[in-house]
Design an enzyme around this catalytic site. Structure first.
Site, PDB file in Angstrom:
ATOM      1  N   HIS A   1       0.741  -1.223   0.015  1.00  0.00           N
ATOM      2  CA  HIS A   1       0.056  -0.355  -0.084  1.00  0.00           C
ATOM      3  C   HIS A   1       0.395   1.212   0.179  1.00  0.00           C
ATOM      4  O   HIS A   1       0.665   2.141  -0.816  1.00  0.00           O
ATOM      5  CB  HIS A   1      -1.145   0.270   1.224  1.00  0.00           C
ATOM      6  CG  HIS A   1      -1.951  -1.447   1.778  1.00  0.00           C
ATOM      7  ND1 HIS A   1      -2.882  -1.804   0.975  1.00  0.00           N
ATOM      8  CD2 HIS A   1      -1.806  -2.148   2.446  1.00  0.00           C
ATOM      9  CE1 HIS A   1      -3.819  -1.950   0.806  1.00  0.00           C
ATOM     10  NE2 HIS A   1      -2.668  -2.825   1.894  1.00  0.00           N
TER      11      HIS A   1
HETATM   12  C1  BDR Z   1      -2.844   1.710   5.214  1.00  0.00           C
HETATM   13  O1  BDR Z   1      -3.630   1.499   7.132  1.00  0.00           O
HETATM   14  C2  BDR Z   1      -1.865   0.820   7.286  1.00  0.00           C
HETATM   15  O2  BDR Z   1      -2.599   0.052   8.166  1.00  0.00           O
HETATM   16  C3  BDR Z   1      -1.445   0.693   6.555  1.00  0.00           C
HETATM   17  O3  BDR Z   1      -0.094   1.322   6.673  1.00  0.00           O
HETATM   18  C4  BDR Z   1      -1.343   1.716   5.183  1.00  0.00           C
HETATM   19  O4  BDR Z   1      -0.859   2.506   5.258  1.00  0.00           O
HETATM   20  C5  BDR Z   1      -3.494   0.271   4.503  1.00  0.00           C
HETATM   21  O5  BDR Z   1      -4.676   0.708   4.308  1.00  0.00           O
END
Ligand code: BDR
Ligand code: CA
Length: 319
Positions: free
Chosen positions: A246
């Site tokens: 992500h």
């Molecule tokens: C996002 O949520 C967090 O847990 C991760 O670091 C990322 O920024 C993904 O949905």
């Protein structure tokens, strides 16, 4: 080669934040001027300590680290220790005591607009946690923030999917009010959401193959030691031994914007409590006669060049 792009990374490390920070700090296309931390995956203090640990593990001249908001604008607080480990670093934080570095005195919400002013029109803010610090900065110093070149945020989804609830992504769920403030700021905002990040899957096998060839040292050890639980969680959730990158994809979009295909969309985020909390809506902005010019239009990533992105990621992080 063009000059490296000055960036500030606002993060909540976090395992994919770890990967994103390493990508940003090792990329010759970026000049990381500062890191700010926000409460998200774990508490703001744990996130700050993790940011310092990551910088200490890297053989670099470290950028300053600014501690930011400890609470969401929209309580209750949401954490993701079940994904990133209770310490936010896959359970290995205790093995990486912070020895040399300290956080700066200034609050992130002051430091962000200050840095934007110093790099008038040139600084890109890459936000990979809940948007609380960015919203606080916009409230405290909108003129300073107007100097930003762009905000690239990992959050939401261009197709309405979620990972905390069926329709809300973690960063937007954690602070939907902040997400709204940022989207409505009128600044150029690019949103890199789950519809693209969940296509950007890195298999454990491929990552470990590259780590095996990487130069021995603390960074390799940290990457190898910390990321196991992130792959385990992905395996449990999707039945595939591959994790979504992500936050690294948001950094990659700052490094090489054509890795994601974007579309201007009129966006909003539900900030009321209940089932809709954190849900992002996005409608194509073209041909909508009723919208206020510029108001809540963001460039929403709708496609991703997966292999070129994975190559860039692995060559930069492990190369
Ligand atoms: C996002 O949520 C967090 O847990 C991760 O670091 C990322 O920024 C993904 O949905
Ligand atoms: Ca994050």
């Amino acid at each position: 080669m063009p000059d490296p792009k000055p960036v500030l990374i606002d993060a909540d490390p976090g395992l994919d934040d770890l990967l994103a920070l390493v990508l940003a700090l090792r990329s010759s296309a970026l000049d990381v001027r500062a890191v700010s931390v926000v409460a998200g995956n774990v508490s703001v203090d744990a996130c700050a300590a993790n940011a310092l640990r990551i910088l200490e593990a890297m053989d670099i001249d470290p950028p300053p680290v600014f501690r930011g908001c400890a609470e969401s604008l929209a309580p209750p607080v949401r954490r993701a220790g079940h994904v990133h480990g209770a310490d936010g670093l896959g359970g290995v934080a205790h093995a990486w005591p912070v020895r040399r570095l300290r956080v700066e005195k200034a609050h992130a919400a002051d430091a962000i607009p200050d840095l934007a002013r110093r790099h008038a029109g040139a600084l890109t803010l890459v936000a990979i946690g809940p948007l609380t610090n960015v919203a606080a900065a916009l409230q405290r110093d909108p003129e300073g923030m107007a100097n930003l070149r762009e905000i690239v945020a990992m959050g939401g989804s261009g197709d309405g999917r979620g990972n905390v609830t069926p329709r809300a992504e973690f960063n937007f769920y954690a602070d939907p009010q902040a997400a709204r403030i940022v989207i409505r700021s009128g600044l150029p905002v690019t949103l890199v959401g789950l519809n693209v990040t969940e296509q950007a899957l890195l298999s454990r096998k491929r990552f470990h193959r590259r780590l095996a060839a990487m130069q021995e040292g603390p960074l390799r050890q940290l990457l190898l030691g910390a990321t196991g639980p992130y792959f385990d969680f992905a395996m449990q959730r999707r039945g595939k031994d591959a994790c979504p990158l992500h936050d690294p994809l948001a950094v990659a979009a700052a490094i090489q914007p054509d890795l994601v295909q974007t579309r201007p969309m009129v966006c909003d985020v539900a900030d009321e409590p209940g089932a809709a909390r954190g849900m992002m809506t996005a409608q194509p902005a073209e041909g909508d006669p009723d919208r206020e010019p510029g108001a809540s239009v963001a460039q929403v990533a709708m496609g991703v060049a997966v292999e070129p992105f994975l190559d860039l990621f692995l060559n930069t992080v492990c190369g």
